[in-house]
Design an enzyme around this catalytic site. Structure first.
Site, PDB file in Angstrom:
ATOM      1  N   GLU A 162     -34.078  52.129  34.146  1.00 22.34           N
ATOM      2  CA  GLU A 162     -35.173  52.551  35.064  1.00 22.34           C
ATOM      3  C   GLU A 162     -36.029  53.631  34.419  1.00 22.34           C
ATOM      4  O   GLU A 162     -36.418  54.606  35.078  1.00 22.34           O
ATOM      5  CB  GLU A 162     -34.621  53.052  36.413  1.00 22.34           C
ATOM      6  CG  GLU A 162     -33.725  52.088  37.168  1.00 22.34           C
ATOM      7  CD  GLU A 162     -34.363  50.753  37.482  1.00 22.34           C
ATOM      8  OE1 GLU A 162     -35.610  50.660  37.446  1.00 22.34           O
ATOM      9  OE2 GLU A 162     -33.605  49.799  37.734  1.00 22.34           O
ATOM     10  N   GLY A 163     -36.354  53.457  33.148  1.00 28.72           N
ATOM     11  CA  GLY A 163     -37.114  54.463  32.392  1.00 28.72           C
ATOM     12  C   GLY A 163     -36.127  55.456  31.813  1.00 28.72           C
ATOM     13  O   GLY A 163     -35.455  56.161  32.578  1.00 28.72           O
ATOM     14  N   GLU A 207     -38.228  42.968  26.775  1.00 30.91           N
ATOM     15  CA  GLU A 207     -38.228  41.930  25.736  1.00 30.91           C
ATOM     16  C   GLU A 207     -37.770  42.569  24.437  1.00 30.91           C
ATOM     17  O   GLU A 207     -37.669  43.803  24.356  1.00 30.91           O
ATOM     18  CB  GLU A 207     -39.660  41.378  25.552  1.00 30.91           C
ATOM     19  CG  GLU A 207     -40.196  40.682  26.787  1.00 30.91           C
ATOM     20  CD  GLU A 207     -41.555  40.019  26.546  1.00 30.91           C
ATOM     21  OE1 GLU A 207     -42.076  40.113  25.408  1.00 30.91           O
ATOM     22  OE2 GLU A 207     -42.079  39.428  27.502  1.00 30.91           O
ATOM     23  N   PRO A 208     -37.517  41.770  23.399  1.00 38.55           N
ATOM     24  CA  PRO A 208     -37.058  42.367  22.141  1.00 38.55           C
ATOM     25  C   PRO A 208     -37.988  43.478  21.638  1.00 38.55           C
ATOM     26  O   PRO A 208     -37.517  44.504  21.140  1.00 38.55           O
ATOM     27  CB  PRO A 208     -37.048  41.174  21.176  1.00 38.55           C
ATOM     28  CG  PRO A 208     -36.812  39.986  22.060  1.00 38.55           C
ATOM     29  CD  PRO A 208     -37.504  40.300  23.351  1.00 38.55           C
ATOM     30  N   GLN A 268     -35.850  60.292  28.390  1.00 35.65           N
ATOM     31  CA  GLN A 268     -36.972  60.826  27.602  1.00 35.65           C
ATOM     32  C   GLN A 268     -38.307  60.405  28.222  1.00 35.65           C
ATOM     33  O   GLN A 268     -39.243  61.199  28.295  1.00 35.65           O
ATOM     34  CB  GLN A 268     -36.913  60.310  26.148  1.00 35.65           C
ATOM     35  CG  GLN A 268     -35.857  60.978  25.294  1.00 35.65           C
ATOM     36  CD  GLN A 268     -34.625  60.075  25.171  1.00 35.65           C
ATOM     37  OE1 GLN A 268     -34.234  59.399  26.118  1.00 35.65           O
ATOM     38  NE2 GLN A 268     -34.022  60.087  24.001  1.00 35.65           N
ATOM     39  N   VAL A 282     -10.698  67.358  31.760  1.00 34.22           N
ATOM     40  CA  VAL A 282      -9.727  67.940  32.702  1.00 34.22           C
ATOM     41  C   VAL A 282      -8.446  67.098  32.741  1.00 34.22           C
ATOM     42  O   VAL A 282      -7.342  67.635  32.855  1.00 34.22           O
ATOM     43  CB  VAL A 282     -10.362  68.068  34.116  1.00 34.22           C
ATOM     44  CG1 VAL A 282      -9.303  68.404  35.161  1.00 34.22           C
ATOM     45  CG2 VAL A 282     -11.470  69.114  34.106  1.00 34.22           C
ATOM     46  N   GLY A 296     -39.500  47.567  25.255  1.00 31.07           N
ATOM     47  CA  GLY A 296     -38.478  48.296  26.010  1.00 31.07           C
ATOM     48  C   GLY A 296     -39.184  49.330  26.861  1.00 31.07           C
ATOM     49  O   GLY A 296     -39.737  49.013  27.921  1.00 31.07           O
ATOM     50  N   ARG A 312     -36.141  54.850  40.265  1.00 31.80           N
ATOM     51  CA  ARG A 312     -35.641  56.181  39.885  1.00 31.80           C
ATOM     52  C   ARG A 312     -34.735  56.750  40.966  1.00 31.80           C
ATOM     53  O   ARG A 312     -33.677  57.317  40.681  1.00 31.80           O
ATOM     54  CB  ARG A 312     -36.814  57.132  39.660  1.00 31.80           C
ATOM     55  CG  ARG A 312     -37.666  56.772  38.465  1.00 31.80           C
ATOM     56  CD  ARG A 312     -38.967  57.551  38.504  1.00 31.80           C
ATOM     57  NE  ARG A 312     -39.837  57.178  37.396  1.00 31.80           N
ATOM     58  CZ  ARG A 312     -41.078  57.608  37.258  1.00 31.80           C
ATOM     59  NH1 ARG A 312     -41.592  58.421  38.163  1.00 31.80           N
ATOM     60  NH2 ARG A 312     -41.799  57.238  36.225  1.00 31.80           N
TER      61      ARG A 312
HETATM   62  C1  LIG Z   1     -27.232  47.403  31.468  1.00 25.02           C
HETATM   63  C2  LIG Z   1     -28.717  47.296  31.375  1.00 25.02           C
HETATM   64  C3  LIG Z   1     -29.410  46.671  32.393  1.00 25.02           C
HETATM   65  C4  LIG Z   1     -30.786  46.493  32.290  1.00 25.02           C
HETATM   66  N1  LIG Z   1     -31.433  45.788  33.263  1.00 25.02           N
HETATM   67  C5  LIG Z   1     -32.721  45.442  33.068  1.00 25.02           C
HETATM   68  C6  LIG Z   1     -33.362  44.551  33.972  1.00 25.02           C
HETATM   69  O1  LIG Z   1     -32.775  44.129  34.981  1.00 25.02           O
HETATM   70  N2  LIG Z   1     -34.639  44.172  33.710  1.00 25.02           N
HETATM   71  C7  LIG Z   1     -35.311  44.619  32.623  1.00 25.02           C
HETATM   72  O2  LIG Z   1     -36.458  44.236  32.445  1.00 25.02           O
HETATM   73  N3  LIG Z   1     -34.744  45.487  31.757  1.00 25.02           N
HETATM   74  C8  LIG Z   1     -33.464  45.906  31.947  1.00 25.02           C
HETATM   75  N4  LIG Z   1     -32.842  46.753  31.065  1.00 25.02           N
HETATM   76  C9  LIG Z   1     -33.596  47.259  29.919  1.00 25.02           C
HETATM   77  C10 LIG Z   1     -34.006  48.719  30.121  1.00 25.02           C
HETATM   78  O3  LIG Z   1     -35.020  48.793  31.062  1.00 25.02           O
HETATM   79  C11 LIG Z   1     -34.426  49.245  28.747  1.00 25.02           C
HETATM   80  O4  LIG Z   1     -33.225  49.412  28.025  1.00 25.02           O
HETATM   81  C12 LIG Z   1     -35.176  50.538  28.806  1.00 25.02           C
HETATM   82  O5  LIG Z   1     -36.445  50.334  29.340  1.00 25.02           O
HETATM   83  C13 LIG Z   1     -35.347  51.166  27.422  1.00 25.02           C
HETATM   84  O6  LIG Z   1     -35.832  50.249  26.514  1.00 25.02           O
HETATM   85  P1  LIG Z   1     -35.056  50.028  25.127  1.00 25.02           P
HETATM   86  O7  LIG Z   1     -33.609  49.925  25.402  1.00 25.02           O
HETATM   87  O8  LIG Z   1     -35.709  48.943  24.394  1.00 25.02           O
HETATM   88  O9  LIG Z   1     -35.243  51.398  24.329  1.00 25.02           O
HETATM   89  P2  LIG Z   1     -36.487  51.839  23.436  1.00 25.02           P
HETATM   90  O10 LIG Z   1     -37.726  51.823  24.252  1.00 25.02           O
HETATM   91  O11 LIG Z   1     -36.463  51.103  22.154  1.00 25.02           O
HETATM   92  O12 LIG Z   1     -36.110  53.363  23.179  1.00 25.02           O
HETATM   93  C14 LIG Z   1     -35.108  53.754  22.232  1.00 25.02           C
HETATM   94  C15 LIG Z   1     -34.998  55.274  22.298  1.00 25.02           C
HETATM   95  O13 LIG Z   1     -36.277  55.867  21.987  1.00 25.02           O
HETATM   96  C16 LIG Z   1     -36.702  56.685  23.068  1.00 25.02           C
HETATM   97  N5  LIG Z   1     -38.160  56.585  23.243  1.00 25.02           N
HETATM   98  C17 LIG Z   1     -38.922  55.475  23.286  1.00 25.02           C
HETATM   99  N6  LIG Z   1     -40.208  55.779  23.499  1.00 25.02           N
HETATM  100  C18 LIG Z   1     -40.258  57.116  23.614  1.00 25.02           C
HETATM  101  C19 LIG Z   1     -41.293  58.065  23.859  1.00 25.02           C
HETATM  102  N7  LIG Z   1     -42.564  57.681  24.072  1.00 25.02           N
HETATM  103  N8  LIG Z   1     -40.968  59.367  23.918  1.00 25.02           N
HETATM  104  C20 LIG Z   1     -39.673  59.784  23.725  1.00 25.02           C
HETATM  105  N9  LIG Z   1     -38.662  58.941  23.500  1.00 25.02           N
HETATM  106  C21 LIG Z   1     -38.947  57.637  23.448  1.00 25.02           C
HETATM  107  C22 LIG Z   1     -35.978  56.155  24.298  1.00 25.02           C
HETATM  108  O14 LIG Z   1     -35.869  57.141  25.303  1.00 25.02           O
HETATM  109  C23 LIG Z   1     -34.618  55.773  23.697  1.00 25.02           C
HETATM  110  O15 LIG Z   1     -33.811  56.899  23.593  1.00 25.02           O
HETATM  111  C24 LIG Z   1     -31.485  46.988  31.167  1.00 25.02           C
HETATM  112  C25 LIG Z   1     -30.785  47.692  30.166  1.00 25.02           C
HETATM  113  C26 LIG Z   1     -29.419  47.836  30.270  1.00 25.02           C
HETATM  114  C27 LIG Z   1     -28.684  48.571  29.183  1.00 25.02           C
END
Ligand SMILES: Cc1cc2nc3c(=O)[nH]c(=O)nc-3n(C[C@H](O)[C@H](O)[C@H](O)COP(=O)(O)OP(=O)(O)OC[C@H]3O[C@@H](n4cnc5c(N)ncnc54)[C@H](O)[C@@H]3O)c2cc1C
Length: 370
Positions: A356-357, A120-121, A360, A330, A124, A235
């Protein structure tokens, strides 16, 4: 290797060579979802390997070997079959007898495309922030909220929607099986993605969506148990996609380096080029063996499966990023243009470090187990 393994993998290799590679670039350019191919691969039995009762001895390993081969041909196809499998896990592992009877076979065979709506917004990496609500009146839930980045949105007939039914945190979330054409479900236009454009990803807005209580998957307020039951598979499947993609990049870059000449000799004769390829081959084989090790742990119910799956996801996806980036190097200027697939593969590899997580989050999970 069992005969069933060889038969399935050979069938997939033939399909990739004859039908997948020739169309992948055009489908990515036109952002066209390959529904027919996804269904064909599902009919070969891939989702059922991990969501059914397969007769083969190491179904997770076979599944990942097959996904690896598909990704070597086209990431969007491999990723879609992987996603379909994850979206089927909820009903397969936690569904009621009625739900399994009604939905499972159609999902396993790809007749019904499905998606998982977790993000959700404001939720993540931190799913405890899920704010979509489900309120019960009589025996019907009313869902309201916004889901983001839903893979298969627009082509899916069924959505696993995770919504809050009580309190805060990870408890109080429930999984609902929602028909995508239920009144109040509005799929947003597909995201303009960096790569994997043939597989649609979009937001889904839920406004007063009525869902019967019989569509709760698993137990009320225990939706995260449903979600966690496919995190390991998530994963492993992404690691398999990453190994396949990295292998495609190495094969392509090696062929190019043998044929391209500068300074009167093939560029593969320069150590600066050949060592990039040598390192790639080492990293890919290491990633592949770590993935298979993690799969065997999953197939034998071993206690190290979460650790190994996280390690395999991080190592394989970081490898795919490095190898595809070096493949562009390359190929020089050609690698940077659409004349060759390596720039697309580099863009596709980036996705695997995020979904998929994120890597990080995987590292945090690994560190917490040390
Ligand atoms: C093409 C695509 C397909 C997807 N498909 C699905 C789907 O089918 N269903 C669904 O539900 N979601 C889906 N997602 C969402 C995806 O699961 C999320 O993008 C992912 O979980 C990360 O959440 P976020 O992008 O909000 O990043 P954020 O959680 O906002 O993280 C931003 C950055 O901060 C880092 N960060 C956050 N918390 C920590 C921490 N505790 N320690 C260290 N670093 C941290 C992250 O690693 C990242 O680098 C999809 C995303 C994409 C791009």
């Amino acid at each position: 290797m069992a005969e069933a393994y060889e038969r399935l993998l050979a069938e997939i290799e033939t399909m990739v060579a004859d039908e997948v590679r020739p169309i992948s670039a055009e489908h990515e350019r036109t952002e066209t979802y390959p529904l027919g191919l996804v269904r064909r691969v599902c009919e070969m039995g891939l989702p059922a390997l991990v969501t059914g009762r397969p007769a083969v001895p190491h179904p997770t390993e076979l599944f990942c070997m097959a996904i690896e081969r598909l990704a070597e041909g086209w990431v969007a196809l491999a990723e879609s079959v992987h996603l379909q499998t994850l979206a089927t896990c909820g009903v397969a592992r936690h569904g009621t007898a009625d739900q399994r009877e009604q939905f499972l076979e159609d999902m396993q065979l790809g007749r019904t495309i499905a998606g998982n709506c977790l993000s959700e917004p404001d939720a993540g990496s931190d799913l405890s922030r899920i704010a979509t609500v489900a309120e019960l009146t009589g025996d019907t839930y009313r869902l309201n909220g916004v889901k983001t980045y839903v893979g298969h949105a627009g082509v899916a007939g069924l959505l696993n929607v995770y919504a809050r039914t009580s309190g805060g945190g990870l408890g109080g979330i429930t999984c609902f099986l929602v028909d995508a054409d239920t009144p109040g479900v509005a799929v947003q236009p597909p995201e303009e993605k960096m790569g994997v454009r043939a597989l649609p990803t979009a937001g889904v807005v839920l406004r007063d969506v009525e869902v019967p209580a019989s569509r709760v998957v698993g137990r009320l307020n225990r939706g995260m148990i449903v979600a966690r039951s496919f995190f390991v598979q998530g994963r492993l499947g992404i690691a398999a996609c990453a190994v396949g993609l990295a292998q495609a990049a190495l094969t392509h870059a090696t062929a190019y380096a043998r044929k391209r000449s500068q300074f009167d000799r093939p560029i593969i004769d320069f150590q600066g080029v050949s060592f990039l390829l040598a390192d790639a081959s080492v990293q890919i084989e290491a990633a592949r063996q770590l993935l298979y090790r993690a799969c065997r742990e999953a197939d034998t119910g071993g206690s190290q499966v979460e650790m190994l799956a996280a390690q395999a996801k991080v190592f394989a996806t970081d490898t795919a990023m490095t190898v595809t980036t070096n493949a562009v190097q390359v190929l020089g200027a050609r690698g940077y243009t659409g004349a060759e697939p390596v720039e697309r593969w580099m863009r596709e590899a980036k996705l695997f470090q995020i979904i998929e997580g994120t890597n990080q989050i995987q590292r945090a999970a690994i560190a917490s187990r040390l």
